[in-house]
Scaffold this motif. Sequence first.
Motif, PDB file in Angstrom:
ATOM      1  N   HIS A  49       0.798  -1.227   0.000  1.00 17.93           N
ATOM      2  CA  HIS A  49       0.000   0.000   0.000  1.00 17.93           C
ATOM      3  C   HIS A  49       0.837   1.286   0.000  1.00 17.93           C
ATOM      4  O   HIS A  49       0.291   2.363  -0.222  1.00 17.93           O
ATOM      5  CB  HIS A  49      -0.950   0.011   1.202  1.00 17.93           C
ATOM      6  N   GLN A  50       2.122   1.184   0.234  1.00 15.84           N
ATOM      7  CA  GLN A  50       2.968   2.374   0.330  1.00 15.84           C
ATOM      8  C   GLN A  50       2.867   3.308  -0.881  1.00 15.84           C
ATOM      9  O   GLN A  50       2.773   4.521  -0.701  1.00 15.84           O
ATOM     10  CB  GLN A  50       4.433   1.967   0.576  1.00 15.84           C
ATOM     11  N   PRO A  51       2.856   2.812  -2.110  1.00 12.77           N
ATOM     12  CA  PRO A  51       2.751   3.746  -3.243  1.00 12.77           C
ATOM     13  C   PRO A  51       1.486   4.604  -3.214  1.00 12.77           C
ATOM     14  O   PRO A  51       1.515   5.776  -3.574  1.00 12.77           O
ATOM     15  CB  PRO A  51       2.752   2.823  -4.471  1.00 12.77           C
ATOM     16  N   ILE A  52       0.387   4.033  -2.770  1.00 14.13           N
ATOM     17  CA  ILE A  52      -0.851   4.807  -2.703  1.00 14.13           C
ATOM     18  C   ILE A  52      -0.769   5.844  -1.592  1.00 14.13           C
ATOM     19  O   ILE A  52      -1.208   6.985  -1.752  1.00 14.13           O
ATOM     20  CB  ILE A  52      -2.071   3.874  -2.528  1.00 14.13           C
ATOM     21  N   HIS A 156      -7.085  16.997  -5.659  1.00 12.44           N
ATOM     22  CA  HIS A 156      -5.772  16.654  -6.217  1.00 12.44           C
ATOM     23  C   HIS A 156      -5.400  15.216  -5.847  1.00 12.44           C
ATOM     24  O   HIS A 156      -4.925  14.447  -6.685  1.00 12.44           O
ATOM     25  CB  HIS A 156      -4.724  17.642  -5.694  1.00 12.44           C
ATOM     26  N   TYR A 157      -5.645  14.849  -4.591  1.00 12.71           N
ATOM     27  CA  TYR A 157      -5.363  13.477  -4.148  1.00 12.71           C
ATOM     28  C   TYR A 157      -6.197  12.477  -4.944  1.00 12.71           C
ATOM     29  O   TYR A 157      -5.692  11.466  -5.426  1.00 12.71           O
ATOM     30  CB  TYR A 157      -5.640  13.318  -2.649  1.00 12.71           C
ATOM     31  N   ARG A 158      -7.481  12.774  -5.107  1.00 11.20           N
ATOM     32  CA  ARG A 158      -8.369  11.880  -5.852  1.00 11.20           C
ATOM     33  C   ARG A 158      -7.877  11.711  -7.295  1.00 11.20           C
ATOM     34  O   ARG A 158      -7.839  10.605  -7.826  1.00 11.20           O
ATOM     35  CB  ARG A 158      -9.796  12.450  -5.822  1.00 11.20           C
ATOM     36  N   THR A 159      -7.468  12.821  -7.926  1.00 16.11           N
ATOM     37  CA  THR A 159      -6.965  12.775  -9.302  1.00 16.11           C
ATOM     38  C   THR A 159      -5.707  11.918  -9.387  1.00 16.11           C
ATOM     39  O   THR A 159      -5.575  11.082 -10.289  1.00 16.11           O
ATOM     40  CB  THR A 159      -6.666  14.208  -9.807  1.00 16.11           C
ATOM     41  N   LEU A 160      -4.779  12.126  -8.453  1.00 18.42           N
ATOM     42  CA  LEU A 160      -3.544  11.337  -8.449  1.00 18.42           C
ATOM     43  C   LEU A 160      -3.828   9.863  -8.196  1.00 18.42           C
ATOM     44  O   LEU A 160      -3.223   8.985  -8.822  1.00 18.42           O
ATOM     45  CB  LEU A 160      -2.574  11.874  -7.394  1.00 18.42           C
ATOM     46  N   LEU A 161      -4.742   9.595  -7.281  1.00 19.88           N
ATOM     47  CA  LEU A 161      -5.078   8.214  -6.947  1.00 19.88           C
ATOM     48  C   LEU A 161      -5.707   7.503  -8.144  1.00 19.88           C
ATOM     49  O   LEU A 161      -5.312   6.393  -8.501  1.00 19.88           O
ATOM     50  CB  LEU A 161      -6.023   8.169  -5.747  1.00 19.88           C
ATOM     51  N   ILE A 162      -6.650   8.151  -8.787  1.00 18.44           N
ATOM     52  CA  ILE A 162      -7.299   7.550  -9.958  1.00 18.44           C
ATOM     53  C   ILE A 162      -6.279   7.319 -11.064  1.00 18.44           C
ATOM     54  O   ILE A 162      -6.254   6.262 -11.703  1.00 18.44           O
ATOM     55  CB  ILE A 162      -8.477   8.424 -10.440  1.00 18.44           C
ATOM     56  N   ARG A 166      -5.209   3.640 -12.531  1.00 16.53           N
ATOM     57  CA  ARG A 166      -5.360   3.340 -13.951  1.00 16.53           C
ATOM     58  C   ARG A 166      -4.028   3.010 -14.596  1.00 16.53           C
ATOM     59  O   ARG A 166      -3.983   2.598 -15.752  1.00 16.53           O
ATOM     60  CB  ARG A 166      -5.960   4.553 -14.678  1.00 16.53           C
ATOM     61  N   GLY A 167      -2.948   3.233 -13.878  1.00 13.57           N
ATOM     62  CA  GLY A 167      -1.626   2.941 -14.429  1.00 13.57           C
ATOM     63  C   GLY A 167      -1.066   4.080 -15.261  1.00 13.57           C
ATOM     64  O   GLY A 167      -0.123   3.881 -16.018  1.00 13.57           O
ATOM     65  N   ASP A 168      -1.642   5.286 -15.113  1.00 15.29           N
ATOM     66  CA  ASP A 168      -1.165   6.427 -15.899  1.00 15.29           C
ATOM     67  C   ASP A 168       0.169   6.956 -15.385  1.00 15.29           C
ATOM     68  O   ASP A 168       0.834   7.715 -16.076  1.00 15.29           O
ATOM     69  CB  ASP A 168      -2.193   7.573 -15.848  1.00 15.29           C
ATOM     70  N   CYS A 169       0.541   6.579 -14.175  1.00 16.55           N
ATOM     71  CA  CYS A 169       1.795   7.063 -13.591  1.00 16.55           C
ATOM     72  C   CYS A 169       2.790   5.918 -13.546  1.00 16.55           C
ATOM     73  O   CYS A 169       2.454   4.823 -13.105  1.00 16.55           O
ATOM     74  CB  CYS A 169       1.574   7.572 -12.160  1.00 16.55           C
ATOM     75  N   LYS A 170       3.996   6.169 -13.993  1.00 14.99           N
ATOM     76  CA  LYS A 170       5.037   5.142 -13.903  1.00 14.99           C
ATOM     77  C   LYS A 170       5.436   4.946 -12.458  1.00 14.99           C
ATOM     78  O   LYS A 170       5.594   3.860 -11.964  1.00 14.99           O
ATOM     79  CB  LYS A 170       6.253   5.552 -14.738  1.00 14.99           C
ATOM     80  N   ARG A 171       5.626   6.062 -11.753  1.00 13.22           N
ATOM     81  CA  ARG A 171       5.950   6.007 -10.340  1.00 13.22           C
ATOM     82  C   ARG A 171       5.067   7.037  -9.644  1.00 13.22           C
ATOM     83  O   ARG A 171       4.984   8.163 -10.046  1.00 13.22           O
ATOM     84  CB  ARG A 171       7.398   6.355 -10.082  1.00 13.22           C
TER      85      ARG A 171
END
Length: 172
Positions: A49-52, A156-162, A166-171
């Motif tokens: 869960h750390q990445p989230i 902003h948190y919700r946008t980053l989380l979604i 969805r896999g839109d972020c590499k890291r």
Amino acid sequence: MEKGGCIEPLVEYVDCKGEAEKKNEDVFPKCKEAKDRLDNCFIAHRDYHQPILEIMEPAVELVVNKIEALFPLVDTVSTESADQPEEGDGPLHLFMNGGACTESYMALEDFLVEVMETNEDICNCAKAFTMLIKCMDAHSDYSHPILDAVYDGEDHYRTLLISALRGDCKRI
């Protein structure tokens, strides 16, 4: 979340919270056991869960930056005047004590001091923070600048989380 093993406690907590909010009940006592099970699961599966949890940092930073921009600390020359605020009474503190939510703000502030002194988990402040936000929502005519910053951070948190889910972020 499913691979992290916490889907059941998460669903249980979300359902409990939703039910409490619909009935206008205090979420904390009603859902304490469900929240404790979820917290324990997150701790047991911390690596998963750390990445989230890490994406919370930019959202919190956004809120802090917006509030600091609204209430910049002013360097004042210290004079012995009754008109001067006491040390530590910055613009945010003065603003919060000028509204209807002084009591809940002071409760959160006292809790934060205690957390810092005892090295407790800052998450234990959630109830005091929620009570402050509820009060500020009830008096949004006065506290809207701070609420805007808080809600911008949540968005902003919700946008980053979604995006991360969805896999839109590499890291994250």
